[in-house]
Design an enzyme around this catalytic site. Structure first.
Site, PDB file in Angstrom:
ATOM      1  N   TRP A  46     -21.133  73.598  48.786  1.00 43.07           N
ATOM      2  CA  TRP A  46     -22.207  74.002  49.706  1.00 43.07           C
ATOM      3  C   TRP A  46     -22.052  75.417  50.220  1.00 43.07           C
ATOM      4  CZ3 TRP A  46     -26.470  71.739  49.060  1.00 43.07           C
ATOM      5  CH2 TRP A  46     -26.539  70.377  48.788  1.00 43.07           C
ATOM      6  N   ASP A  75     -22.128  76.171  58.677  1.00 50.36           N
ATOM      7  CA  ASP A  75     -22.872  75.022  58.178  1.00 50.36           C
ATOM      8  C   ASP A  75     -22.073  73.777  58.560  1.00 50.36           C
ATOM      9  OD1 ASP A  75     -24.050  72.982  56.777  1.00 50.36           O
ATOM     10  OD2 ASP A  75     -23.929  73.939  54.807  1.00 50.36           O
ATOM     11  N   LYS A 114     -26.906  63.497  57.837  1.00 52.68           N
ATOM     12  CA  LYS A 114     -25.546  62.994  57.691  1.00 52.68           C
ATOM     13  C   LYS A 114     -25.064  62.378  59.001  1.00 52.68           C
ATOM     14  CE  LYS A 114     -25.676  65.454  53.780  1.00 52.68           C
ATOM     15  NZ  LYS A 114     -25.609  66.858  53.389  1.00 52.68           N
TER      16      LYS A 114
END
Ligand SMILES: *Cc1c(COP(=O)(O)O)cnc(C)c1O
Length: 362
Positions: A102, A174, A198
């Site tokens: 990511w 992030d 999430k």
């Protein structure tokens, strides 16, 4: 029906109490005789809901007054582009720390908008074990408008346990897969963002926590929906927001506060992860490939090192109500995502199954 535990990496499990409350008030929200989905986002009751959500999230995550909380759309990936559009300034350049999939994706997207330097901060040793190699960057950060990193790499299960030292540079994180997992010092960050699906709520909403002095610097060509200043001035409502997702997040915040806040949440998360890693470390049948100091509390990856056995494991676990344990396609193996909503009983059920499977297939 068998007790189901959902180990999905995202969209992920929600707290049962939140789903029950949403179910209870689905047809009649706040005595309106309609659902929360069917009322104006600018109406008094919905505006009260978002004010409460801001207040509760601020309290839960201990967010100082000089930060704005934006509830946006477009996911974490949207922020991959919005961040350079909003934060690149006089220096014209950003540093991206690459610790996995990511953070690499964030860097790739940012290249479309500005000059970046990308620094790999992990290594794999001769046994395939991945570790984070560096957390102090204070000697190189002066030349950058900001430094970006990913606190928890959801696919491999690599997590930073300390906030990288970036000196006086603006730190951008992030936190899509570990936001609200533990208490952190928000003042170390310029900006934190996370897709909700999430650890916060359902898919469709993205939270951005941004220090006020960083707002108002967006480049001319920034679309209004991606402009932090425009959104901050409009209560994150320059277009119609995902009202139902926002509502569910607001219920999750209240639920976590009622449970005792992030101290309770953090202790529970530690206990769950410790149990699972301890089992893995004592096993000769399964392996985890992350160095101990960098193991994620949220996403626990493991493998039997045999693709056929891994597939059998996933199929049999699913039949026993232990869902979504297949690892991400870029990594293979298994992954148990044990976010805030996963009770310790889910981890215990997983370990019991793993043990039985190991004995049957060793
Ligand atoms: C899931 C995830 C993303 C992608 O999120 P979207 O909301 O689908 O864009 C980005 N970063 C991390 C760390 C993630 O876990």
């Amino acid at each position: 029906m068998t007790q189901v535990y959902n180990f999905s990496a995202g969209p992920a499990m929600m707290p049962k109490a939140v789903l029950e409350q949403a179910q209870k008030e689905l047809l009649n929200w706040q005595g309106q005789g309609t659902s929360v989905m069917e009322v104006s986002h600018r109406g008094k009751l919905f505006m009260e809901l978002i004010a409460e959500a801001d207040k509760d999230f601020r309290q839960l995550f201990n967010i100082p007054d000089n930060y704005k909380i934006l509830f946006l759309q477009g996911g974490a990936r949207g922020q991959f582009a919005a961040i350079p559009m909003n934060l690149i300034g006089a220096k014209g350049k950003a540093l991206y720390l690459n610790s996995g999939h990511w953070s690499g994706m964030a860097a790739k997207e940012a290249r479309n908008f500005c000059e970046i330097d990308e620094l790999n901060v992990t290594e794999k040793d001769e046994n395939g074990v991945i570790s984070i190699t560096r957390t102090d960057f204070s000697d190189i950060t002066e030349q950058y408008d900001y430094v970006h990193y990913c606190t928890n790499e959801t696919i491999t299960g690599v997590q930073f346990k300390e906030v990288p030292n970036v000196g006086n540079a603006v730190l951008v994180a992030d936190m899509s897969s570990d936001i609200l997992a533990s208490r952190i010092d928000i003042s170390k960050f310029g900006l934190i963002y996370a897709g909700a699906q999430k650890n916060l709520g359902p898919a469709g909403i993205t939270i951005v926590i941004v220090r006020e002095d960083l707002i108002g610097k967006a480049r001319q060509a920034t679309p209004s929906i991606w402009n932090y200043e425009t959104q901050a001035n409009a209560d994150s409502m320059i277009n119609t927001p995902p009202t139902f997702a926002w509502y569910l997040c607001s219920l999750v915040f209240k639920h976590l506060l009622a449970e005792g806040g992030l101290d309770t949440v953090e202790k529970r998360n530690q206990a769950k992860a410790e149990k699972l890693y301890q089992y893995l470390d004592n096993s000769t049948f399964y392996r985890n490939y992350i160095a101990k100091p960098n193991r994620s509390v949220m996403n626990v990856t493991f493998s039997t090192d045999n693709d056929e056995l891994n597939a059998k494991f996933v199929a049999e676990a699913t039949a026993c109500g232990l869902q979504a344990l297949k690892g991400h396609k870029v990594l293979g193996g298994m992954r148990a995502s044990i976010y805030n909503a996963m009770p310790i009983e889910g981890v215990e059920a997983l370990i019991a199954f793993m043990d039985k499977f190991a004995k049957e297939n060793a």
